[in-house]
Design a protein around this motif. Structure first.
Motif, PDB file in Angstrom:
ATOM      1  N   ARG A   4      -4.296   2.759  -7.604  1.00 28.89           N
ATOM      2  CA  ARG A   4      -5.687   2.878  -7.179  1.00 28.89           C
ATOM      3  C   ARG A   4      -6.533   2.086  -8.138  1.00 28.89           C
ATOM      4  O   ARG A   4      -6.265   2.083  -9.334  1.00 28.89           O
ATOM      5  CB  ARG A   4      -6.141   4.341  -7.189  1.00 28.89           C
ATOM      6  CG  ARG A   4      -6.106   4.991  -5.838  1.00 28.89           C
ATOM      7  CD  ARG A   4      -6.747   6.346  -5.903  1.00 28.89           C
ATOM      8  NE  ARG A   4      -6.380   7.145  -4.744  1.00 28.89           N
ATOM      9  CZ  ARG A   4      -7.013   7.093  -3.582  1.00 28.89           C
ATOM     10  NH1 ARG A   4      -8.038   6.295  -3.409  1.00 28.89           N
ATOM     11  NH2 ARG A   4      -6.623   7.856  -2.587  1.00 28.89           N
ATOM     12  N   ASP A  61      -9.824   2.600  -8.630  1.00 31.65           N
ATOM     13  CA  ASP A  61     -11.013   3.272  -9.142  1.00 31.65           C
ATOM     14  C   ASP A  61     -10.696   4.546  -9.905  1.00 31.65           C
ATOM     15  O   ASP A  61     -11.488   5.468  -9.915  1.00 31.65           O
ATOM     16  CB  ASP A  61     -11.966   3.566  -7.985  1.00 31.65           C
ATOM     17  CG  ASP A  61     -11.288   4.313  -6.865  1.00 31.65           C
ATOM     18  OD1 ASP A  61     -10.048   4.378  -6.868  1.00 31.65           O
ATOM     19  OD2 ASP A  61     -11.994   4.841  -6.003  1.00 31.65           O
ATOM     20  N   ILE A  62      -9.538   4.601 -10.528  1.00 37.35           N
ATOM     21  CA  ILE A  62      -9.246   5.740 -11.385  1.00 37.35           C
ATOM     22  C   ILE A  62      -8.790   5.217 -12.738  1.00 37.35           C
ATOM     23  O   ILE A  62      -8.478   4.035 -12.876  1.00 37.35           O
ATOM     24  CB  ILE A  62      -8.158   6.655 -10.785  1.00 37.35           C
ATOM     25  CG1 ILE A  62      -6.896   5.844 -10.475  1.00 37.35           C
ATOM     26  CG2 ILE A  62      -8.655   7.338  -9.544  1.00 37.35           C
ATOM     27  CD1 ILE A  62      -5.726   6.697 -10.077  1.00 37.35           C
ATOM     28  N   ASN A  63      -8.786   6.076 -13.703  1.00 33.50           N
ATOM     29  CA  ASN A  63      -8.191   5.775 -14.990  1.00 33.50           C
ATOM     30  C   ASN A  63      -6.775   5.315 -14.693  1.00 33.50           C
ATOM     31  O   ASN A  63      -5.999   6.056 -14.108  1.00 33.50           O
ATOM     32  CB  ASN A  63      -8.208   7.055 -15.824  1.00 33.50           C
ATOM     33  CG  ASN A  63      -7.606   6.836 -17.173  1.00 33.50           C
ATOM     34  OD1 ASN A  63      -7.512   5.711 -17.653  1.00 33.50           O
ATOM     35  ND2 ASN A  63      -7.210   7.926 -17.793  1.00 33.50           N
ATOM     36  N   PRO A  96      -3.593   3.546   0.982  1.00 39.17           N
ATOM     37  CA  PRO A  96      -4.916   3.892   0.459  1.00 39.17           C
ATOM     38  C   PRO A  96      -5.153   5.401   0.430  1.00 39.17           C
ATOM     39  O   PRO A  96      -5.949   5.884  -0.350  1.00 39.17           O
ATOM     40  CB  PRO A  96      -5.885   3.219   1.428  1.00 39.17           C
ATOM     41  CG  PRO A  96      -5.081   2.272   2.218  1.00 39.17           C
ATOM     42  CD  PRO A  96      -3.674   2.735   2.197  1.00 39.17           C
ATOM     43  N   GLN A  97      -4.461   6.129   1.290  1.00 37.05           N
ATOM     44  CA  GLN A  97      -4.700   7.567   1.368  1.00 37.05           C
ATOM     45  C   GLN A  97      -3.779   8.376   0.462  1.00 37.05           C
ATOM     46  O   GLN A  97      -3.961   9.569   0.320  1.00 37.05           O
ATOM     47  CB  GLN A  97      -4.538   8.054   2.816  1.00 37.05           C
ATOM     48  CG  GLN A  97      -5.616   7.576   3.758  1.00 37.05           C
ATOM     49  CD  GLN A  97      -5.314   6.209   4.336  1.00 37.05           C
ATOM     50  OE1 GLN A  97      -4.244   5.651   4.106  1.00 37.05           O
ATOM     51  NE2 GLN A  97      -6.249   5.641   5.071  1.00 37.05           N
ATOM     52  N   ASN A  98      -2.763   7.733  -0.094  1.00 40.86           N
ATOM     53  CA  ASN A  98      -1.887   8.447  -1.028  1.00 40.86           C
ATOM     54  C   ASN A  98      -1.289   7.432  -1.993  1.00 40.86           C
ATOM     55  O   ASN A  98      -0.480   6.599  -1.618  1.00 40.86           O
ATOM     56  CB  ASN A  98      -0.792   9.183  -0.246  1.00 40.86           C
ATOM     57  CG  ASN A  98       0.068  10.012  -1.150  1.00 40.86           C
ATOM     58  OD1 ASN A  98      -0.029   9.924  -2.379  1.00 40.86           O
ATOM     59  ND2 ASN A  98       0.917  10.823  -0.556  1.00 40.86           N
ATOM     60  N   ARG A  99      -1.707   7.554  -3.244  1.00 40.66           N
ATOM     61  CA  ARG A  99      -1.373   6.503  -4.194  1.00 40.66           C
ATOM     62  C   ARG A  99       0.102   6.505  -4.574  1.00 40.66           C
ATOM     63  O   ARG A  99       0.575   5.582  -5.210  1.00 40.66           O
ATOM     64  CB  ARG A  99      -2.214   6.657  -5.450  1.00 40.66           C
ATOM     65  CG  ARG A  99      -1.882   7.923  -6.231  1.00 40.66           C
ATOM     66  CD  ARG A  99      -2.724   8.050  -7.474  1.00 40.66           C
ATOM     67  NE  ARG A  99      -2.264   9.192  -8.243  1.00 40.66           N
ATOM     68  CZ  ARG A  99      -2.915   9.720  -9.261  1.00 40.66           C
ATOM     69  NH1 ARG A  99      -4.058   9.218  -9.616  1.00 40.66           N
ATOM     70  NH2 ARG A  99      -2.429  10.743  -9.917  1.00 40.66           N
ATOM     71  N   ASP A 100       0.821   7.537  -4.228  1.00 36.94           N
ATOM     72  CA  ASP A 100       2.215   7.602  -4.655  1.00 36.94           C
ATOM     73  C   ASP A 100       3.178   7.042  -3.610  1.00 36.94           C
ATOM     74  O   ASP A 100       4.384   7.076  -3.792  1.00 36.94           O
ATOM     75  CB  ASP A 100       2.579   9.045  -4.997  1.00 36.94           C
ATOM     76  CG  ASP A 100       1.706   9.558  -6.127  1.00 36.94           C
ATOM     77  OD1 ASP A 100       1.376   8.741  -6.992  1.00 36.94           O
ATOM     78  OD2 ASP A 100       1.337  10.736  -6.119  1.00 36.94           O
ATOM     79  N   TRP A 108       8.329   3.332  -0.034  1.00 35.27           N
ATOM     80  CA  TRP A 108       8.792   4.067  -1.218  1.00 35.27           C
ATOM     81  C   TRP A 108       7.854   5.189  -1.558  1.00 35.27           C
ATOM     82  O   TRP A 108       6.675   5.153  -1.239  1.00 35.27           O
ATOM     83  CB  TRP A 108       8.864   3.127  -2.429  1.00 35.27           C
ATOM     84  CG  TRP A 108       9.716   1.938  -2.240  1.00 35.27           C
ATOM     85  CD1 TRP A 108       9.325   0.737  -1.741  1.00 35.27           C
ATOM     86  CD2 TRP A 108      11.104   1.821  -2.523  1.00 35.27           C
ATOM     87  NE1 TRP A 108      10.374  -0.129  -1.701  1.00 35.27           N
ATOM     88  CE2 TRP A 108      11.493   0.519  -2.190  1.00 35.27           C
ATOM     89  CE3 TRP A 108      12.056   2.700  -3.042  1.00 35.27           C
ATOM     90  CZ2 TRP A 108      12.786   0.063  -2.331  1.00 35.27           C
ATOM     91  CZ3 TRP A 108      13.337   2.246  -3.200  1.00 35.27           C
ATOM     92  CH2 TRP A 108      13.710   0.939  -2.847  1.00 35.27           C
ATOM     93  N   GLU A 151       7.897   9.600  -7.618  1.00 34.87           N
ATOM     94  CA  GLU A 151       7.830  11.001  -8.017  1.00 34.87           C
ATOM     95  C   GLU A 151       7.637  11.090  -9.518  1.00 34.87           C
ATOM     96  O   GLU A 151       8.321  10.412 -10.291  1.00 34.87           O
ATOM     97  CB  GLU A 151       9.105  11.738  -7.602  1.00 34.87           C
ATOM     98  CG  GLU A 151       8.928  12.405  -6.250  1.00 34.87           C
ATOM     99  CD  GLU A 151      10.191  12.431  -5.440  1.00 34.87           C
ATOM    100  OE1 GLU A 151      11.267  12.457  -6.043  1.00 34.87           O
ATOM    101  OE2 GLU A 151      10.098  12.413  -4.204  1.00 34.87           O
ATOM    102  N   TYR A 152       6.670  11.918  -9.889  1.00 39.12           N
ATOM    103  CA  TYR A 152       6.353  12.025 -11.305  1.00 39.12           C
ATOM    104  C   TYR A 152       7.412  12.852 -12.023  1.00 39.12           C
ATOM    105  O   TYR A 152       7.990  13.767 -11.430  1.00 39.12           O
ATOM    106  CB  TYR A 152       4.984  12.676 -11.486  1.00 39.12           C
ATOM    107  CG  TYR A 152       3.856  11.831 -10.975  1.00 39.12           C
ATOM    108  CD1 TYR A 152       3.328  10.816 -11.749  1.00 39.12           C
ATOM    109  CD2 TYR A 152       3.327  12.040  -9.707  1.00 39.12           C
ATOM    110  CE1 TYR A 152       2.305  10.032 -11.268  1.00 39.12           C
ATOM    111  CE2 TYR A 152       2.307  11.258  -9.223  1.00 39.12           C
ATOM    112  CZ  TYR A 152       1.790  10.245 -10.013  1.00 39.12           C
ATOM    113  OH  TYR A 152       0.768   9.470  -9.542  1.00 39.12           O
ATOM    114  N   SER A 173       1.800  12.092   6.145  1.00 40.73           N
ATOM    115  CA  SER A 173       1.220  13.259   5.491  1.00 40.73           C
ATOM    116  C   SER A 173       2.296  14.256   5.108  1.00 40.73           C
ATOM    117  O   SER A 173       2.039  15.183   4.368  1.00 40.73           O
ATOM    118  CB  SER A 173       0.223  13.939   6.412  1.00 40.73           C
ATOM    119  OG  SER A 173      -0.231  13.074   7.382  1.00 40.73           O
ATOM    120  N   VAL A 214       5.328  13.598   3.719  1.00 38.72           N
ATOM    121  CA  VAL A 214       6.265  13.280   2.642  1.00 38.72           C
ATOM    122  C   VAL A 214       5.702  13.747   1.301  1.00 38.72           C
ATOM    123  O   VAL A 214       4.512  13.917   1.158  1.00 38.72           O
ATOM    124  CB  VAL A 214       6.571  11.783   2.579  1.00 38.72           C
ATOM    125  CG1 VAL A 214       7.312  11.382   3.806  1.00 38.72           C
ATOM    126  CG2 VAL A 214       5.316  10.984   2.406  1.00 38.72           C
TER     127      VAL A 214
END
Lengths: 358, 949
Positions: free
Chosen positions: A220, A222-224, A270-274, A288, A291-292, A356, A358
């Motif tokens: 993204r 616009d995030i840190n 755009p709706q899910n950064r992962d 892809w 996973e954190y 939505s 996954v």
């Protein structure tokens, strides 16, 4: 995800053959339209706008230019204006009002050679701070532009005297989560990835992934800064965890060999950064998911924080063509809709289902 | 293009030469036993390459085995062709296609609206941060530092003794120190939490952009939440809320706050959600969790019970409830106990809360990091416990009341829910005292009740009999009741007692008597009558007579608007009749009056789901209007000024409500208009339609409907104007063309008429009326062109038209039901009249025909009969006149006969009459001439008879 139907499916909604080579295709924000940029065989540039209507693409507008257009972005324009910034083979940066054909609203000779890549931030409500455009060119420089300043870039990242100039293949903007902070990431043909901090006007980090860097993108803008994906010429991609920077080790990463050929593009949903999609040289797309890890950072023996990379899982893949897919863009408005174009002179609109879940 | 050359690798790679796979290894047994993933992958490649022959089953077996050992193996990744629509199940694809189509339409609409909006470019630019320091050059390498480092390293180690001698320890230390001061990497690493602004200035944005931005910020929050960056998540949710407050964002922020263990903030967010959307399950569950952590077990239990009543299978709630109950038990002997606590994490993907709720459970299960329940060893520290009492204090305002309030029996006098009405109404001093006392009781009790009567699931407390708290009172049947005289209050008390004993029908009787006497006595005390009605409604409800119950409740509400119990009862009755929309409205009204009525909360949730199932996401639009309860009638309101965000949300809601209200009113008035048309009261319908047009001047259908009314009232000019207006709105409206044609015909403008009719036929060649009309008009046109005035000018213009179009939906129905009904007496056009007449004739009922004739104005008869006239009809009418009407109203018979012969084609029909039919006619005239009347003489009859015979 037990049965195959629970997985996301990549569905070809429709495709359209074109009479020119498409280099880039982008959705126009807040609309069902996309724009295709490319060059005619006779050596001129072309921009076409299509609208998705009842399962097919309707050509709305077409314009021809003296130079082939390599890349474009809507990243630095307001939602109301939706001006498209393009970079062409002659090194010109132009900004077009799509409603009006003719002369560009902003034009500058940005580079001596072809602009390979362009990105923008600060527009569309994405990212705090001024709207800025970054361009990367074969002449080895990366320049940041503010449309309010006509002739010179606001920042210029160039090799020093006597250094060899490397071809910059890709640029990306990110880390724009407040007025001051902002980063530019650039990838070069020799595998260098450089991260410039625009707040301090310094090189913050660099690494080499051995093979030419075809595409870099922050998850993204616009995030840190959180994650960075870099794809390479020989079919590998690297995901860097950008939250923890070790003084010497830099950012930790995980890499995956995905395609048997060059990965030309990577684009985050755009709706899910992962979730992100990579597009390969053999005409295939891979979806892809990152996973954190349970802990994103740990301390090493010197009591310094070092990041821990997570893992990536392949959700789905699909082969569209035998020619490389050179561009890919998710619709910012409709989750799962994307447009991609390849060197087979075809633009395709795809639907990816069940994102939505996954 | 610089990259193209490297993009085509060889397609098939032969297996590596050095480690060939022996043919013996290509075997089920060997593969089955092999545990070496690498080697299996090799086998797989060999098999697939087909060099050793093609064995599809063996390949599959090998792949299966490999997947068992290493599901992520690269060898398992196969190239798949892209799916097409045909690969999906039909319904799934059609759903996707529908969604896509909807999205296309929506974006198209919003795009055009966006283009029309004025641009604030100048303003936007003013707000922009300044341009960066001009043209800074950034070197590509961190050259200086690295070079220095290299030179240093060269000199560190002395190579011989002489150098050792020269080695200056002090100097080296200094060097090292200096080196330490200088970090090797020039990188500026921002450790710790960088500041994210929690406010976004959205003042310049349009509504659409706001929504987009708010959604995006919420998504960012969700992502951060999933990556366990809770502080970041809170920041992004706050940003989203500062742009546009929404339930989902509050709810998610509450969850993130729970993770950060900032209980007070979490509590505040839960409260906000519940204020915006009472009965939100997730908010209740989260508030339960927070209360648990703050040590307010009682309240936590209450919230969880509510959740479990709605969703009995909610595992998280069950578990938490068990924990808390255990904790409470432990707590009683020894004040403090520490145990495991549970955090419930669920995060909403979409902002449509109702939609997600259904999906939620399954989602929670599949999500790795978002699993439904995690144990979280967290001591409920002394800090929290000590903070608890204070918190509990201000929680008292929002605390739930016990649920007995929900659906109790009839009002018993002192526990009446609308206090204050009764005061100073000239009631007796004694009564006044009683009320006052009870009010005090309620006031004192509310604090206690929270702890004592806190078990909402307890069935006994729900079925509490009407006179609940004061059982002693019931013995005294003559206890005074409001302003009721003693006999009436006795009846009422008896009723109450019977109700309490479960003798509902007897109670019903008592109440009915009381009501009867009350109305007979002509007393002016609406409160008491309201209570009586309300109580009787309760009896009806218990008896299952929902219709009567609704009627009584409605009466009670007319007397005392916004009284709680009748509203609640009516809601229950509607609910059991499955009229969910009305029930929903009533329950909502109840909640506006008193938010703590649990039964209403529960039912609203249930009905919401039901309605969503029935009507889809737009269910709210189909609701009737929810009345706004005045502040004076609201009870149990939250104290404290609502936050600015909340106010904004409310204002928006009010705006939406107003819009919807206008819409509702419009449809209601239009419906009334349509009803009048059906009844033939065109003048009234006209008024309604005019009102409609004031509300919505752009509605085509209303114009055409009003045109119809004008036509019927023979006000052709106005009719034409209306048709013109309709055509301006919708230039292809068939009906408007047809009606304009009729109006033109009425205005004798046959040319325009025929052109309009042709327009109709062009659009739809199947309109038979139009065709017929056109033929007639062409004749008229030719006549008028030839300037031959017809011998007998037509008195009226027949307007024939099939009713029952979509604008007057009831008409078709009334027509179809006419077969059973004897006759619809208010017929308006020749077609309907003919139908009615035919129906009567078929059944041979001269009485029906007579009734029909009696209701017909004689001068309109020829017009009505114009299309139907034949010998049989005439004779049938004669018989009807003769046998039924002649005795009652000979004048009417005369008038009918007087007009009948002017009908179109009458003379022709007359010539063709058969003997029998002639006989009927002669008889009639004979009878008629025998009648003595002031209105007509024998001579008149004779003259008339000459025209017939």
């Amino acid at each position: 995800m037990s049965s195959p139907l629970d997985k996301p499916q990549i569905i070809s909604h429709f495709q359209k053959s074109l009479n020119y080579t498409v280099f880039d295709s982008k959705w126009i924000p807040c609309s069902a339209k996309f724009v295709c940029l490319g060059n005619y065989a006779r050596g001129t540039g072309v921009m076409q706008i299509y609208e998705v209507q009842q399962g097919e693409a309707q050509l709305i507008k077409e314009q021809e230019f003296p130079k082939p257009i390599k890349c474009g972005t809507f990243g630095a324009t307001s939602l109301q204006q939706r001006h498209l910034a393009t970079g062409d083979f002659g090194g010109n940066l132009n900004i077009w009002n799509l409603e009006v054909s003719g002369t560009p609203v902003f034009s500058v000779k940005a580079h001596k050679e072809i602009i390979n890549s362009i990105d923008g931030v600060g527009g569309l409500g994405i990212g705090d701070g001024a709207p800025e455009i970054v361009t990367g060119s074969r002449d080895g420089t990366v320049k940041v532009w503010d449309t309010r300043q006509k002739d010179s870039p606001v920042a210029n990242m160039e090799p020093g005297e006597g250094e060899t100039k490397r071809d910059c293949w890709t640029v990306a903007l990110g880390h724009a989560f407040n007025d001051q902070d902002r980063c530019v990431c650039a990838g070069y043909d020799n595998g260098d990835i450089k991260l410039f901090d625009l707040r301090n006007m310094s090189l913050r980090w660099e690494t080499n992934i051995k093979n030419g860097v075809c595409c870099v993108e922050f998850d993204r803008k616009d995030i840190n800064m959180n994650k960075l994906v870099a794809t390479s010429l020989e079919g590998k991609f690297h995901v860097f965890d950008m939250r923890t920077q070790h003084p010497t080790k830099g950012f930790s990463s995980v890499s995956e060999k995905a395609h048997k050929s060059t990965i030309w593009q990577v684009k985050h949903l755009p709706q899910n950064r992962d979730i992100f999609m990579t597009a390969g040289g053999a005409g295939n797309l891979h979806l892809w998911k990152y996973e954190y890890p349970s802990q994103r950072s740990k301390t090493d023996s010197d009591d310094l924080a070092v990041g821990v990379a997570g893992s990536v899982t392949l959700l789905q893949n699909a082969t569209l063509s035998t020619q490389p897919i050179a561009s890919l863009d998710w619709s910012p408005d409709k989750k799962g809709l994307c447009v991609c174009s390849g060197f087979d002179q075809t633009v395709r609109v795809l639907i990816v289902t069940k994102l939505s879940q996954v | 293009m610089s990259r193209t050359e490297a993009s085509f690798p060889p397609h098939h790679r032969a297996p590596p030469q050095d480690c060939r796979v022996p043919v013996e290894h290509l075997d089920y047994d060997y593969i089955g036993k092999c545990k070496d993933v690498k080697y299996l992958e090799k086998i797989c490649t060999v098999l697939r390459s087909g060099d050793e022959g093609i064995y599809p089953h063996l390949i599959m077996f090998c792949e299966d085995h490999l997947e068992k050992l290493d599901p992520r193996s690269l060898a398992l990744r196969k190239e798949k062709p892209v799916s097409t629509a045909a690969c999906l199940p039909n319904d799934e694809w059609s759903q996707i296609a529908d969604e896509l189509k909807k999205w296309q339409e929506e974006t198209k609409a919003s795009e055009t609206s966006m283009k029309q909006q004025s641009m604030f470019d100048a303003l936007v630019f003013e707000n922009m941060p300044p341009i960066r320091g001009s043209n800074c050059s950034v070197p590509l390498c961190q050259t200086s530092v690295q070079k220095e480092k290299r030179t240093l390293s060269k000199h560190t180690l002395p190579r011989d003794y002489r150098e050792w001698d020269k080695f200056d320890v002090e100097k080296e230390f200094e060097k090292i120190d200096r080196n330490l001061d200088k970090p090797d990497a020039p990188a500026i690493i921002n450790q710790g939490h960088p500041k994210i602004k929690t406010k976004v200035d959205a003042s310049l944005l349009t509504q659409q952009e706001k929504l987009l931005l708010a959604n995006r910020e919420k998504e960012k929050g969700n992502e951060a939440f999933r990556a366990k960056g809770y502080e970041e998540a809170v920041a992004y949710y706050s940003r989203s809320l500062s742009i546009q407050p929404a339930v989902a964002a509050y709810n998610n922020r509450a969850q993130a706050q729970i993770h950060l263990q900032s209980w007070h903030n979490a509590m505040r967010d839960c409260e906000r959600v519940l204020e915006l959307e009472p009965g939100n399950m997730k908010a209740l569950l989260r508030r339960g969790t927070v209360n648990n952590h703050m040590g307010n077990f009682q309240m936590a239990v209450e919230d969880l019970r509510v959740v479990l009543r709605e969703e009995p299978q909610n595992a998280a709630a069950t578990k938490l409830l068990l924990e808390i109950e255990k904790k409470m038990k432990e707590r009683q002997p020894e004040q403090r106990s520490r145990g495991k606590t549970i955090l419930i994490q669920e995060i909403e993907e979409e902002d449509d809360n109702d939609k997600t709720r259904a999906k939620e459970t399954e989602k929670g299960n599949t999500h790795g990091p978002l699993g439904n329940v995690t144990y979280y060893a967290q001591p409920v520290g002394g800090e929290e416990s000590s903070a608890a009492p204070a918190e509990r204090g201000d929680m008292g305002n929002t605390q739930k009341k016990p649920h007995s309030r929900g659906d109790g029996g009839p009002h018993s006098e002192p526990n009446n829910s609308h206090h204050g009405h009764r005061r100073g109404k000239g009631a007796s001093a004694e009564k006044y005292r009683v009320t006052q006392e009870s009010k005090e009781k309620v006031a004192n009790g509310s604090g206690k009740r929270g702890s004592t009567a806190s078990d909402p699931a307890d069935p006994s407390s729900r079925k509490e009999p009407p006179v609940g708290g004061n059982a002693g009172e019931t013995v005294n049947l003559d206890a005074p009741c409001g302003a009721l005289p003693p006999p009436l209050s006795r009846l009422k008390n008896e009723g109450n007692l019977l109700f309490k004993n479960g003798q509902f029908s007897d109670a019903l009787e008592k109440y009915s008597q009381a009501i009867q006497r009350f109305t007979d006595s002509g007393m002016n005390s609406p409160e008491d009558l309201c209570i009586l009605y309300s109580n009787r409604a309760a009896c009806y409800l218990k008896d299952g007579n929902c219709q009567e119950c609704i009627q009584d409740c409605t009466r009670a509400l007319e007397l005392q608007p916004f009284s709680l119990k009748p509203l609640l009862r009516r809601a229950t009755a509607y609910d059991s009749l499955e009229r969910y929309r009305k029930a929903y409205v009533d329950y909502k009204t109840v909640l506006q009056i008193d938010i703590s009525v649990q039964a209403a909360n529960d039912s609203v949730n249930r009905i919401t789901r039901q309605l969503i199932e029935e009507d889809g996401p737009e269910w709210r639009e189909k609701l009737p209007e929810i009345p706004l309860v005045p502040l004076s009638a609201q009870q149990h309101r939250r104290e404290g000024p609502p936050s600015a965000e909340l106010l904004q949300a409310r204002a928006e809601k009010a705006a939406r409500d107003a819009e919807r209200k206008a819409e509702v009113r419009f449809t209601a008035v239009k419906q009334e208009g349509n009803d009048f048309v059906k009844k033939g009261q065109y003048q009234d319908a006209l008024g309604k339609y005019t009102e409609c047009l004031k509300l919505k001047p752009e509605e085509c259908a209303v114009y055409t409907n009003r045109a119809l009314c004008y036509l019927k009232l023979e006000r052709f000019t106005e009719a034409k104007q209306d048709c013109d207006a309709a055509l301006k709105v919708d230039p292809t409206n068939k009906k408007a063309f047809y009606r304009r044609a009729l109006a033109n015909r009425g205005l004798k403008d046959y040319m325009a008429c025929s052109s309009d009719l042709q327009e109709v036929l062009q659009q739809d060649p199947n309109v038979q009326e139009a065709e017929k009309e056109l033929e007639e008009v062409m004749v008229l046109l030719r006549q008028s062109l030839a300037n031959v005035s017809p011998a007998q000018p037509r008195t009226t213009v027949p307007i024939t038209e099939v009713a029952g179009d979509e604008e007057t939906p009831g008409a078709a129905q009334s027509e179809s039901s006419r077969g059973e009904e004897p006759i619809n007496l208010q017929l308006t056009n020749a077609y309907e009249y003919g139908q009615a007449l035919n129906a009567a004739r078929c059944s041979g009922s001269t009485a029906a025909c007579a009734a029909l004739l009696a209701s017909t104005p004689p001068e309109r008869l020829p017009h009505f009969l114009s299309t139907q006239l034949d010998g049989n009809t005439i004779s049938f009418i004669m018989q009807a006149l003769d046998s039924h009407l002649l005795e009652k109203d000979p004048h009417l018979v005369y008038q009918h006969l007087h007009h009948l012969h002017t009908a179109h084609r009458f003379s022709v029909v007359l010539m063709l009459l058969e003997k029998d039919e002639r006989r009927h006619m002669t008889q009639l005239f004979e009878h008629l001439s025998a009648v003595q009347s002031a209105e007509f003489t024998k001579n008149d009859v004779q003259n008339l008879a000459n025209k017939y015979i």
